[in-house]
Design a protein around this motif. Structure first.
Motif, PDB file in Angstrom:
ATOM      1  N   ARG A 131     -12.807   4.314   2.451  1.00 33.61           N
ATOM      2  CA  ARG A 131     -12.791   5.687   2.003  1.00 33.61           C
ATOM      3  C   ARG A 131     -14.125   6.227   1.836  1.00 33.61           C
ATOM      4  O   ARG A 131     -14.383   7.418   2.253  1.00 33.61           O
ATOM      5  N   GLN A 132     -14.938   5.354   1.636  1.00 27.47           N
ATOM      6  CA  GLN A 132     -16.358   5.853   1.165  1.00 27.47           C
ATOM      7  C   GLN A 132     -17.193   6.016   2.564  1.00 27.47           C
ATOM      8  O   GLN A 132     -17.862   6.870   2.747  1.00 27.47           O
ATOM      9  N   LYS A 145     -15.033   2.707 -14.832  1.00 33.43           N
ATOM     10  CA  LYS A 145     -16.021   3.755 -14.324  1.00 33.43           C
ATOM     11  C   LYS A 145     -17.367   2.999 -13.605  1.00 33.43           C
ATOM     12  O   LYS A 145     -17.583   3.384 -12.638  1.00 33.43           O
ATOM     13  N   CYS A 146     -17.797   1.854 -14.367  1.00 41.39           N
ATOM     14  CA  CYS A 146     -18.889   1.156 -13.781  1.00 41.39           C
ATOM     15  C   CYS A 146     -18.544   0.605 -12.358  1.00 41.39           C
ATOM     16  O   CYS A 146     -19.316   0.623 -11.742  1.00 41.39           O
ATOM     17  N   LEU A 147     -17.286   0.113 -12.469  1.00 38.02           N
ATOM     18  CA  LEU A 147     -16.945  -0.519 -10.960  1.00 38.02           C
ATOM     19  C   LEU A 147     -16.838   0.697 -10.062  1.00 38.02           C
ATOM     20  O   LEU A 147     -17.185   0.201  -8.832  1.00 38.02           O
ATOM     21  N   ARG A 166      -9.916  -0.661   1.796  1.00 37.34           N
ATOM     22  CA  ARG A 166      -9.554   0.829   1.844  1.00 37.34           C
ATOM     23  C   ARG A 166     -10.674   1.399   0.868  1.00 37.34           C
ATOM     24  O   ARG A 166     -11.126   2.507   1.229  1.00 37.34           O
ATOM     25  N   VAL A 167     -11.228   0.898  -0.086  1.00 33.39           N
ATOM     26  CA  VAL A 167     -12.525   1.521  -0.694  1.00 33.39           C
ATOM     27  C   VAL A 167     -13.443   2.025   0.253  1.00 33.39           C
ATOM     28  O   VAL A 167     -14.177   2.922   0.417  1.00 33.39           O
ATOM     29  N   PHE A 179      -7.449  -3.818  -0.662  1.00 28.05           N
ATOM     30  CA  PHE A 179      -8.080  -2.802  -1.979  1.00 28.05           C
ATOM     31  C   PHE A 179      -9.429  -2.593  -1.394  1.00 28.05           C
ATOM     32  O   PHE A 179     -10.107  -1.328  -1.362  1.00 28.05           O
ATOM     33  N   LYS A 202     -18.895   3.284  -9.799  1.00 27.42           N
ATOM     34  CA  LYS A 202     -20.080   3.226  -9.422  1.00 27.42           C
ATOM     35  C   LYS A 202     -20.585   2.336  -8.573  1.00 27.42           C
ATOM     36  O   LYS A 202     -21.512   2.452  -7.575  1.00 27.42           O
ATOM     37  N   PHE A 257      -1.429  -8.148  -7.235  1.00 23.77           N
ATOM     38  CA  PHE A 257      -0.749  -6.919  -7.367  1.00 23.77           C
ATOM     39  C   PHE A 257       0.632  -6.801  -7.161  1.00 23.77           C
ATOM     40  O   PHE A 257       1.464  -6.173  -8.009  1.00 23.77           O
ATOM     41  N   ARG A 298      -3.267   8.834  -4.675  1.00 21.41           N
ATOM     42  CA  ARG A 298      -4.523   8.164  -4.717  1.00 21.41           C
ATOM     43  C   ARG A 298      -5.074   7.255  -5.791  1.00 21.41           C
ATOM     44  O   ARG A 298      -5.666   6.437  -5.426  1.00 21.41           O
ATOM     45  N   PHE A 339     -20.685  -9.344  -9.984  1.00 25.48           N
ATOM     46  CA  PHE A 339     -21.272  -8.275 -10.810  1.00 25.48           C
ATOM     47  C   PHE A 339     -20.495  -8.109 -12.138  1.00 25.48           C
ATOM     48  O   PHE A 339     -21.044  -7.781 -13.408  1.00 25.48           O
ATOM     49  N   VAL A 340     -19.288  -8.306 -12.041  1.00 23.27           N
ATOM     50  CA  VAL A 340     -18.412  -8.309 -13.353  1.00 23.27           C
ATOM     51  C   VAL A 340     -18.724  -9.339 -14.319  1.00 23.27           C
ATOM     52  O   VAL A 340     -18.852  -9.230 -15.572  1.00 23.27           O
ATOM     53  N   LEU A 362       0.715  -1.220  -0.140  1.00 20.16           N
ATOM     54  CA  LEU A 362       0.154   0.056  -0.066  1.00 20.16           C
ATOM     55  C   LEU A 362       0.937   1.397  -0.053  1.00 20.16           C
ATOM     56  O   LEU A 362       0.345   2.259   0.164  1.00 20.16           O
ATOM     57  N   HIS A 388      -7.814  -5.058 -11.212  1.00 20.46           N
ATOM     58  CA  HIS A 388      -7.929  -6.674 -10.926  1.00 20.46           C
ATOM     59  C   HIS A 388      -9.201  -7.110 -11.319  1.00 20.46           C
ATOM     60  O   HIS A 388      -9.403  -8.031 -12.027  1.00 20.46           O
ATOM     61  N   TYR A 389     -10.184  -6.229 -11.143  1.00 14.41           N
ATOM     62  CA  TYR A 389     -11.498  -6.569 -11.563  1.00 14.41           C
ATOM     63  C   TYR A 389     -11.847  -6.304 -13.096  1.00 14.41           C
ATOM     64  O   TYR A 389     -12.416  -6.926 -13.987  1.00 14.41           O
ATOM     65  N   PRO A 412      -3.027   3.293  -6.451  1.00 18.13           N
ATOM     66  CA  PRO A 412      -3.502   1.896  -5.661  1.00 18.13           C
ATOM     67  C   PRO A 412      -5.036   1.767  -6.140  1.00 18.13           C
ATOM     68  O   PRO A 412      -5.454   0.540  -6.309  1.00 18.13           O
ATOM     69  N   HIS A 413      -5.843   2.777  -6.153  1.00 22.43           N
ATOM     70  CA  HIS A 413      -7.125   2.677  -6.280  1.00 22.43           C
ATOM     71  C   HIS A 413      -7.357   1.759  -7.868  1.00 22.43           C
ATOM     72  O   HIS A 413      -8.209   1.064  -8.013  1.00 22.43           O
ATOM     73  N   PRO A 446      -8.425  -8.954  -3.448  1.00 19.68           N
ATOM     74  CA  PRO A 446      -7.834  -7.891  -3.227  1.00 19.68           C
ATOM     75  C   PRO A 446      -8.361  -7.439  -1.826  1.00 19.68           C
ATOM     76  O   PRO A 446      -9.177  -6.065  -1.804  1.00 19.68           O
ATOM     77  N   ALA A 460     -23.780  -1.510 -18.936  1.00 22.36           N
ATOM     78  CA  ALA A 460     -23.682  -1.076 -17.436  1.00 22.36           C
ATOM     79  C   ALA A 460     -24.872  -0.717 -16.783  1.00 22.36           C
ATOM     80  O   ALA A 460     -25.445  -0.733 -15.683  1.00 22.36           O
ATOM     81  N   GLY A 506      -6.026  -1.628  -8.078  1.00 18.40           N
ATOM     82  CA  GLY A 506      -6.853  -2.401  -7.311  1.00 18.40           C
ATOM     83  C   GLY A 506      -8.181  -2.872  -8.308  1.00 18.40           C
ATOM     84  O   GLY A 506      -8.825  -3.611  -8.618  1.00 18.40           O
ATOM     85  N   LEU A 507      -8.611  -1.570  -8.809  1.00 23.45           N
ATOM     86  CA  LEU A 507      -9.629  -2.037 -10.115  1.00 23.45           C
ATOM     87  C   LEU A 507      -9.341  -2.761 -11.115  1.00 23.45           C
ATOM     88  O   LEU A 507     -10.087  -3.383 -11.683  1.00 23.45           O
ATOM     89  N   PHE A 511     -19.163   0.286  -6.543  1.00 23.65           N
ATOM     90  CA  PHE A 511     -18.506   0.446  -5.360  1.00 23.65           C
ATOM     91  C   PHE A 511     -19.581   1.286  -4.341  1.00 23.65           C
ATOM     92  O   PHE A 511     -19.733   1.144  -3.191  1.00 23.65           O
ATOM     93  N   GLN A 512     -19.886   2.545  -4.929  1.00 19.39           N
ATOM     94  CA  GLN A 512     -20.468   3.501  -4.367  1.00 19.39           C
ATOM     95  C   GLN A 512     -21.737   2.824  -3.920  1.00 19.39           C
ATOM     96  O   GLN A 512     -22.270   2.978  -2.787  1.00 19.39           O
ATOM     97  N   LEU A 558     -26.312  -2.236 -13.606  1.00 20.89           N
ATOM     98  CA  LEU A 558     -26.404  -1.455 -12.429  1.00 20.89           C
ATOM     99  C   LEU A 558     -27.557  -1.346 -11.623  1.00 20.89           C
ATOM    100  O   LEU A 558     -27.996  -1.163 -10.685  1.00 20.89           O
TER     101      LEU A 558
END
Lengths: 556, 88
Positions: B28-29, A480-482, B24-25, B21, A484, A319, A447, B50-51, A233, A457-458, A450-451, B18, B79, A454-455, A486-487, B83
């Protein structure tokens, strides 16, 4: 019958089938030493009078048979000879005694009903060695009229003598098949499978010739992985990291001139002997191929690249292993350039780069671009610039070949800053000052990278599941989809946890989320999904399983 | 005898999650929330599914447009659908 009974009672207080048989054989005028044996008779518990009567009846029948077969020729395969062998060889005090006692009783029936001399013969051959099974077989050979009664009597005897019942039911099966199977097992030795079925013969695994360079690099990777486990990290530092302690073993002076800074910029290498060996090996190689670089280098780099590509593919998902990918690319370019030292140092540096994924990823991508193109000896500063601009992690996510054809201008300096911080054993601090300052944007980079890695990977998984070639723009779209996704995920989990009055998100919330998504329903449970898609190690952590000692893991 | 919660270093897990990762995500959120240890494995499972759905949907879109390469538009359309499905 009464006489027989009296006789039996006179001889032994507890007549047994064995003794009865002995008597039969003795009376049939054969030269046997068994008469002596008969004196030492084991006393077994006498069954009921009925059984005695039955046995005596059978003994009489045996006696009749004995008279029929006067000669005790062993060459002839008769039940009599078989019995003789049994009595000769079976130890009186053996555990198998009950069997031998029981089994010879039905044999007269066998003699009466049918004679399968061939089968018996083969059995007889095995008799000295395989006593108990053959007695079993003999006992089980009884087909014919008296089958039921015999079995019943045998059963009763077995019960009385505490025989396991399993022997009895066996007799119910087809005796012939059993004997034939026994014949097979006894008579025919196991043939080597290869003689019958050549396809089943074990072939020695085909091994590829080991590429020493790749092997050493792999060693270094693993050693580095062991050395610095927790640094994945760390974010890259803007300035150049430490630099090499690599000893300059190369005799080349000219190439050094143009590249002296780059040499110094080479990454610190944990002073592994392997590193040095690899260095020397490479230097040897490059030295030997000095003038004919163009001819030899394509071979080696391709070889190394092949090895590295393999490694890259294998390690693409995780990673920390991007560094190895980087190392692979690194190894390719310098060799082609024909600068041995650099090649080694690059390789070592790249190998020593451990956990900082972002920068190594970026560097690797840039390096890969360069490798196939033209080498240019550029300054480290220039080399570093494209890293920041490339947004490398995304490119790294794409296939490596794309990079090889991509732009190539700068010769990348393989000195990821984080490695210096990571590898505490580096004595290369002073070297960083020598490097020209790299113009980089330090702010958002820690920032993002690493993000993004990590993404990635998917994203790689996406390209795998899609099974079709994809555009780079499409991959960015997937990122971008990923994001969204995650959010949304975090929001939902927050809502669920708050609904349950908790501040910690638990697996129950996750299950509820999957249920709402439609992944988990009454037909498909969460455990099923875990079993299907997760590797075994995670499955063990997720699905509670009972272990010995009344313990369940994971504890609930 | 229970298995350990950590995997020894020598064990090479294919398709590793991961975990750092993901943690961390999430941090952060939602810094005020906490995520449990095995929770992030389930999050990883969710991401995988999902993927997978996304990839299949975009692949279908590419087929329908008779294209041999997955393009950005295919992914975008896919997507939107996926989604919406995984809104929960």
């Amino acid at each position: 019958m009464a006489e027989a009974m009296a006789e039996s009672y006179n001889r032994d207080s507890e007549p047994t089938t064995r003794t009865l048989l002995r008597r039969v054989l003795d009376t049939a005028d054969t030269l046997t030493p068994r008469r002596r044996r008969s004196a030492r008779v084991r006393r077994l518990s006498s069954p009921t009078k009925m059984n005695v009567r039955r046995r005596s009846h059978r003994a009489r029948s045996i006696g009749r048979l004995a008279h029929v077969h006067t000669s005790g020729n062993l060459e002839e395969q008769t039940p009599r000879t078989l019995l003789k062998n049994i009595l000769l060889t079976a130890p009186e005090s053996s555990v198998m005694m009950p069997e031998s006692v029981v089994k010879p009783v039905p044999t007269p029936q066998v003699v009466q009903s049918s004679r399968r001399e061939s089968s018996r013969g083969s059995l007889e051959l095995q008799l000295p060695e395989l006593e108990p099974p053959t007695t079993l077989a003999l006992g089980l050979l009884a087909p014919g009229r008296r089958k039921q009664r015999q079995r019943l009597s045998v059963f009763q005897q077995g019960m009385d003598q505490g025989l396991p019942l399993s022997q009895e039911p066996r007799g119910n099966g087809s005796a012939s098949s059993l004997t034939s199977s026994l014949n097979l097992t006894f008579a025919t030795p196991l043939q080597p499978q290869s003689a019958q079925r050549p396809g089943l013969a074990r072939r020695p695994p085909t091994r590829r010739a080991v590429d020493v360079g790749a092997f050493l690099q792999d060693l270094r990777d693993t050693s580095l992985a062991l050395a610095s486990p927790g640094d994945s990290l760390r974010t890259p530092v803007a300035t150049l990291p430490t630099d090499t302690v690599l000893e300059d073993t190369q005799p080349f002076s000219q190439p050094l001139i143009g590249r002296s800074p780059s040499v110094y910029h080479s990454l610190p290498c944990l002073s592994h002997t392997e590193a040095e060996d690899a260095k020397r090996a490479v230097s040897h190689r490059t030295q030997s191929s000095g003038p004919r670089l163009q001819n030899h280098n394509p071979g080696k780099p391709t070889q190394l690249l092949a090895g590295k590509a393999k490694k890259v593919d294998a390690l693409a998902v995780s990673f920390p292993n991007n560094s190895s990918a980087v190392s692979g690319e690194d190894g390719v370019e310098p060799l082609q350039d024909g600068v041995g030292e650099e090649a080694e140092e690059r390789m070592e540096e790249s190998l020593s780069v451990s956990k900082v994924v972002a920068t190594t990823g970026t560097q690797g991508s840039v390096r890969m671009e360069k490798s196939k193109g033209h080498r240019e000896m550029t300054e480290a500063a220039e080399a570093k610039e494209p890293e920041g601009s490339s947004g490398a992690s995304l490119e790294l996510a794409s296939s490596t070949t794309e990079f090889l054809q991509a732009r190539r201008p700068q010769f990348l300096e393989p000195a990821p800053p984080p490695s210096a911080a990571v590898l505490s054993s580096e004595p290369l601090e002073p070297l960083s000052t020598r490097l020209p300052p790299r113009a980089r944007t330090p702010g958002p980079r820690p920032r993002q990278d690493p993000h993004k890695t990590g993404l990635s990977h998917y994203v790689k998984l996406f390209s795998f599941y899609a099974k079709m070639p994809m555009e780079k723009a499409a991959l960015e779209m997937v990122e971008k989809c990923l994001d969204k996704y995650f959010q949304h995920l975090c929001d939902d989990l927050e809502v669920f946890a708050a609904h349950a009055g908790r501040k910690t998100v638990r697996p129950e919330d996750l299950e509820l989320l999957m249920r709402r998504q439609g992944l988990v329903n009454d037909q498909v449970s969460l455990h099923v999904l875990v079993e299907r898609h997760l590797p075994l190690e995670y499955r063990q952590l997720l699905i509670p399983c009972a272990f010995s000692g009344n313990s369940v893991f994971p504890a609930q | 005898m229970a298995f350990s919660t950590t995997v020894s270093q020598r064990k090479h897990i294919k398709r590793k999650a991961p975990r750092g990762f993901l943690k961390r995500v999430f941090k952060r959120q939602k810094p005020h929330l906490r995520l449990e240890t095995s929770g992030d494995l389930l999050v990883h499972l969710n991401c995988l599914l999902f993927v997978r759905r996304l990839a299949e949907e975009s692949r279908m879109n590419a087929f329908e447009s008779k294209c041999g390469v997955i393009k950005k538009e295919h992914v975008q359309a896919a997507a939107k659908v996926i989604l919406k499905k995984s809104r929960g």
